[in-house]
Scaffold this motif. Structure first.
Motif, PDB file in Angstrom:
ATOM      1  N   ASP A 164       0.847  -1.138  -0.057  1.00  0.00           N
ATOM      2  CA  ASP A 164       0.010   0.035  -0.006  1.00  0.00           C
ATOM      3  C   ASP A 164       0.862   1.131  -0.018  1.00  0.00           C
ATOM      4  OD1 ASP A 164      -0.790   0.151   3.614  1.00  0.00           O
ATOM      5  OD2 ASP A 164       1.110  -0.160   2.450  1.00  0.00           O
ATOM      6  N   SER A 165       1.908   1.200  -0.112  1.00  0.00           N
ATOM      7  CA  SER A 165       2.966   2.109  -0.259  1.00  0.00           C
ATOM      8  C   SER A 165       2.843   3.456  -1.630  1.00  0.00           C
ATOM      9  CB  SER A 165       4.298   1.701  -0.163  1.00  0.00           C
ATOM     10  OG  SER A 165       5.387   2.696  -0.334  1.00  0.00           O
ATOM     11  N   ILE A 166       3.051   4.484  -1.096  1.00  0.00           N
ATOM     12  CA  ILE A 166       2.982   5.657  -2.180  1.00  0.00           C
ATOM     13  C   ILE A 166       3.956   5.226  -3.151  1.00  0.00           C
ATOM     14  CG2 ILE A 166       4.396   6.749  -1.042  1.00  0.00           C
ATOM     15  CD1 ILE A 166       1.523   7.827  -3.256  1.00  0.00           C
ATOM     16  N   ASP A 167       5.191   4.563  -2.902  1.00  0.00           N
ATOM     17  CA  ASP A 167       6.068   4.080  -3.662  1.00  0.00           C
ATOM     18  C   ASP A 167       5.701   3.126  -4.729  1.00  0.00           C
ATOM     19  OD1 ASP A 167       7.940   5.526  -2.128  1.00  0.00           O
ATOM     20  OD2 ASP A 167       8.535   3.608  -0.811  1.00  0.00           O
ATOM     21  N   VAL A 168       4.883   2.333  -4.713  1.00  0.00           N
ATOM     22  CA  VAL A 168       4.170   1.684  -5.790  1.00  0.00           C
ATOM     23  C   VAL A 168       3.745   2.550  -6.874  1.00  0.00           C
ATOM     24  CG1 VAL A 168       2.370   0.021  -6.313  1.00  0.00           C
ATOM     25  CG2 VAL A 168       3.663  -0.412  -4.344  1.00  0.00           C
ATOM     26  N   VAL A 169       2.917   3.613  -6.450  1.00  0.00           N
ATOM     27  CA  VAL A 169       2.272   4.440  -7.587  1.00  0.00           C
ATOM     28  C   VAL A 169       3.257   5.326  -8.178  1.00  0.00           C
ATOM     29  CG1 VAL A 169       0.735   6.183  -7.868  1.00  0.00           C
ATOM     30  CG2 VAL A 169       0.078   4.428  -6.406  1.00  0.00           C
ATOM     31  N   LEU A 170       4.324   5.699  -7.238  1.00  0.00           N
ATOM     32  CA  LEU A 170       5.323   6.691  -7.796  1.00  0.00           C
ATOM     33  C   LEU A 170       6.334   5.719  -8.954  1.00  0.00           C
ATOM     34  CD1 LEU A 170       6.758   8.456  -4.450  1.00  0.00           C
ATOM     35  CD2 LEU A 170       5.316   9.312  -6.577  1.00  0.00           C
ATOM     36  N   GLY A 171       6.400   4.280  -8.511  1.00  0.00           N
ATOM     37  CA  GLY A 171       7.191   3.859  -9.426  1.00  0.00           C
ATOM     38  C   GLY A 171       6.399   3.521 -10.889  1.00  0.00           C
ATOM     39  N   LEU A 172       5.087   3.365 -10.829  1.00  0.00           N
ATOM     40  CA  LEU A 172       4.370   3.105 -11.731  1.00  0.00           C
ATOM     41  C   LEU A 172       4.175   4.384 -12.574  1.00  0.00           C
ATOM     42  CD1 LEU A 172       1.372   1.029 -10.434  1.00  0.00           C
ATOM     43  CD2 LEU A 172       3.245   0.204 -11.973  1.00  0.00           C
ATOM     44  N   GLU A 173       4.273   5.660 -12.119  1.00  0.00           N
ATOM     45  CA  GLU A 173       4.098   6.897 -12.792  1.00  0.00           C
ATOM     46  C   GLU A 173       5.434   7.179 -13.367  1.00  0.00           C
ATOM     47  OE1 GLU A 173       2.834   9.549  -9.584  1.00  0.00           O
ATOM     48  OE2 GLU A 173       0.737   9.322 -10.020  1.00  0.00           O
ATOM     49  N   ALA A 174       6.590   6.563 -12.845  1.00  0.00           N
ATOM     50  CA  ALA A 174       7.946   6.859 -13.443  1.00  0.00           C
ATOM     51  C   ALA A 174       8.169   6.136 -14.565  1.00  0.00           C
ATOM     52  CB  ALA A 174       9.118   6.471 -12.210  1.00  0.00           C
ATOM     53  N   ALA A 204       7.431   2.443 -14.535  1.00  0.00           N
ATOM     54  CA  ALA A 204       7.448   0.922 -14.636  1.00  0.00           C
ATOM     55  C   ALA A 204       6.068   0.452 -14.997  1.00  0.00           C
ATOM     56  CB  ALA A 204       7.525   0.694 -12.958  1.00  0.00           C
ATOM     57  N   ASP A 205       6.394  -0.966 -15.519  1.00  0.00           N
ATOM     58  CA  ASP A 205       5.193  -1.685 -16.147  1.00  0.00           C
ATOM     59  C   ASP A 205       4.501  -2.585 -15.103  1.00  0.00           C
ATOM     60  OD1 ASP A 205       5.821  -1.313 -19.068  1.00  0.00           O
ATOM     61  OD2 ASP A 205       7.703  -1.582 -18.467  1.00  0.00           O
ATOM     62  N   ASP A 206       5.054  -2.800 -14.067  1.00  0.00           N
ATOM     63  CA  ASP A 206       4.446  -3.874 -13.190  1.00  0.00           C
ATOM     64  C   ASP A 206       5.361  -3.594 -11.822  1.00  0.00           C
ATOM     65  OD1 ASP A 206       2.552  -5.643 -11.878  1.00  0.00           O
ATOM     66  OD2 ASP A 206       3.027  -7.053 -13.310  1.00  0.00           O
ATOM     67  N   TYR A 207       4.732  -4.311 -10.806  1.00  0.00           N
ATOM     68  CA  TYR A 207       5.286  -4.369  -9.554  1.00  0.00           C
ATOM     69  C   TYR A 207       5.030  -5.486  -8.725  1.00  0.00           C
ATOM     70  CZ  TYR A 207       1.385  -3.331  -6.469  1.00  0.00           C
ATOM     71  OH  TYR A 207       0.226  -3.631  -5.661  1.00  0.00           O
ATOM     72  N   VAL A 208       5.874  -5.943  -7.893  1.00  0.00           N
ATOM     73  CA  VAL A 208       5.811  -7.202  -7.184  1.00  0.00           C
ATOM     74  C   VAL A 208       6.198  -6.635  -5.516  1.00  0.00           C
ATOM     75  CG1 VAL A 208       6.715  -9.655  -6.651  1.00  0.00           C
ATOM     76  CG2 VAL A 208       6.519  -8.685  -9.027  1.00  0.00           C
ATOM     77  N   THR A 209       5.316  -7.127  -4.664  1.00  0.00           N
ATOM     78  CA  THR A 209       5.443  -6.873  -3.468  1.00  0.00           C
ATOM     79  C   THR A 209       6.448  -7.707  -2.569  1.00  0.00           C
ATOM     80  OG1 THR A 209       3.198  -6.017  -3.390  1.00  0.00           O
ATOM     81  CG2 THR A 209       4.237  -6.387  -1.142  1.00  0.00           C
ATOM     82  N   LYS A 210       7.401  -7.348  -1.789  1.00  0.00           N
ATOM     83  CA  LYS A 210       8.103  -8.233  -1.144  1.00  0.00           C
ATOM     84  C   LYS A 210       7.570  -8.408   0.403  1.00  0.00           C
ATOM     85  CE  LYS A 210      11.995  -5.779  -1.213  1.00  0.00           C
ATOM     86  NZ  LYS A 210      13.320  -5.498  -0.951  1.00  0.00           N
ATOM     87  N   PRO A 211       7.614  -9.743   1.013  1.00  0.00           N
ATOM     88  CA  PRO A 211       8.508 -11.031   0.256  1.00  0.00           C
ATOM     89  C   PRO A 211       7.707 -11.618  -0.690  1.00  0.00           C
ATOM     90  CG  PRO A 211       7.580 -11.356   2.454  1.00  0.00           C
ATOM     91  CD  PRO A 211       7.277 -10.160   2.336  1.00  0.00           C
ATOM     92  N   PHE A 212       8.565 -12.030  -1.798  1.00  0.00           N
ATOM     93  CA  PHE A 212       7.598 -12.543  -2.898  1.00  0.00           C
ATOM     94  C   PHE A 212       8.091 -13.975  -3.144  1.00  0.00           C
ATOM     95  CE2 PHE A 212      11.568  -9.991  -4.469  1.00  0.00           C
ATOM     96  CZ  PHE A 212      12.155 -10.888  -4.814  1.00  0.00           C
ATOM     97  N   ASP A 213       7.083 -14.801  -3.727  1.00  0.00           N
ATOM     98  CA  ASP A 213       7.628 -16.215  -4.068  1.00  0.00           C
ATOM     99  C   ASP A 213       8.173 -16.182  -5.287  1.00  0.00           C
ATOM    100  OD1 ASP A 213       6.458 -18.779  -5.757  1.00  0.00           O
ATOM    101  OD2 ASP A 213       6.483 -19.410  -3.394  1.00  0.00           O
ATOM    102  N   GLY A 214       9.324 -17.114  -5.537  1.00  0.00           N
ATOM    103  CA  GLY A 214      10.207 -17.147  -6.592  1.00  0.00           C
ATOM    104  C   GLY A 214       9.157 -17.416  -7.796  1.00  0.00           C
ATOM    105  N   ALA A 215       8.501 -18.437  -7.673  1.00  0.00           N
ATOM    106  CA  ALA A 215       7.628 -18.819  -8.833  1.00  0.00           C
ATOM    107  C   ALA A 215       6.678 -17.658  -9.512  1.00  0.00           C
ATOM    108  CB  ALA A 215       6.687 -19.973  -8.437  1.00  0.00           C
ATOM    109  N   VAL A 216       6.120 -16.937  -8.255  1.00  0.00           N
ATOM    110  CA  VAL A 216       5.519 -15.935  -8.736  1.00  0.00           C
ATOM    111  C   VAL A 216       6.088 -14.793  -9.404  1.00  0.00           C
ATOM    112  CG1 VAL A 216       3.922 -13.948  -7.751  1.00  0.00           C
ATOM    113  CG2 VAL A 216       3.552 -16.105  -7.003  1.00  0.00           C
ATOM    114  N   LEU A 217       7.253 -14.418  -8.951  1.00  0.00           N
ATOM    115  CA  LEU A 217       8.064 -13.318  -9.585  1.00  0.00           C
ATOM    116  C   LEU A 217       8.540 -13.782 -11.144  1.00  0.00           C
ATOM    117  CD1 LEU A 217      10.073 -10.779  -9.240  1.00  0.00           C
ATOM    118  CD2 LEU A 217      11.737 -12.259  -8.539  1.00  0.00           C
TER     119      LEU A 217
END
Length: 234
Positions: free
Chosen positions: A86-96, A98-111
């Motif tokens: 829920d971080s503002i960093d997610v939106v900032l990254g997309l606005e910069a 980025a095409d997608d994002y993945v939240t940590k901790p992440f499952d290797g298969a999902v990544l």
């Protein structure tokens, strides 16, 4: 490395960086892993990877700033990694850019699944798959919507006769809208068709990309239908 998909991975946590690099290499990717944004930018310019994975909180040059620098030079796909969904960093990254994002901790298969989904959209599957032809395999013809022209063969867009530079994700999003002008497309449907999600995803990805697209093709060209989704004005 020439026959492998080359991943640039920028992550300052040594354990996460090394473990993720090993996991990606086991899945057949070639990985260049860097601990900070400045070395990541140098590696990007030196190696021109097929995709970049950027942690938001890296020293020297943060992930969002690094994404902007990469986007100034290239349309290479970028996935942001964030520790807080829920971080503002997610939106900032997309606005910069980025095409997608993945939240940590992440499952290797999902990544890996998310990486491959992004690469399919960009016509580089890393597994011998052929490039996509665009939304629904659309090809051929020039579509016109007011001052907006979409060349679905040349993958070019013009607004009032002037070329419009779109990233591949933005182009696929526009192709989805233009394939059904006047039809409301839900966020979930756009996630499925543009982002290749076979599962639920964060609709903020759609919202930010629609806003980015609007700034390029005209704020009024894509209409928000509150509670349902978006549609392209015919």
């Amino acid at each position: 490395m020439a026959d492998q998909t080359h991943v640039l991975f920028v992550e300052d946590d040594d354990v996460i960086r090394e473990a993720t690099q090993l996991a990606l290499e086991r899945d057949g990717f070639a990985v260049t892993a860097m601990p900070d944004g400045l070395s990541g930018l140098e590696a990007f310019r030196a190696n021109r990877p097929d995709i970049a994975l950027l942690d938001v909180m890296v020293p020297g040059l943060d992930g969002v700033s690094l994404c902007r620098r990469i986007r100034d030079e290239s349309t290479v796909p970028v996935i942001m990694l964030s520790a807080r969904a829920d971080s503002i960093d997610v939106v900032l990254g997309l606005e910069a850019g980025a095409d997608d994002y993945v939240t940590k901790p992440f499952d290797g298969a999902v990544l890996v699944a998310r990486i491959r989904a992004v690469l399919r959209r960009f016509g580089h599957a890393g597994g011998g798959e052929k490039p996509d032809e665009g939304a629904d395999g659309m090809s051929g013809g020039v579509l016109t919507f007011g001052e907006l022209e979409i060349d679905t063969e040349g993958m070019e867009v013009r607004r009032a006769g002037q070329p419009v530079a779109l990233t591949p994700t933005e182009m696929r999003l526009l192709l989805e809208f233009s394939s059904a002008p006047g039809t409301v497309l839900s966020r979930d449907k756009l996630l499925e068709r543009v982002w290749d999600y076979g599962w639920g995803g964060d609709t903020r990805v759609v919202d930010v990309h629609v806003q980015r697209l609007r700034t390029k093709i005209g704020q009024d060209r894509i209409e928000t239908v509150r509670g349902f989704g978006y549609k392209l004005k015919a």
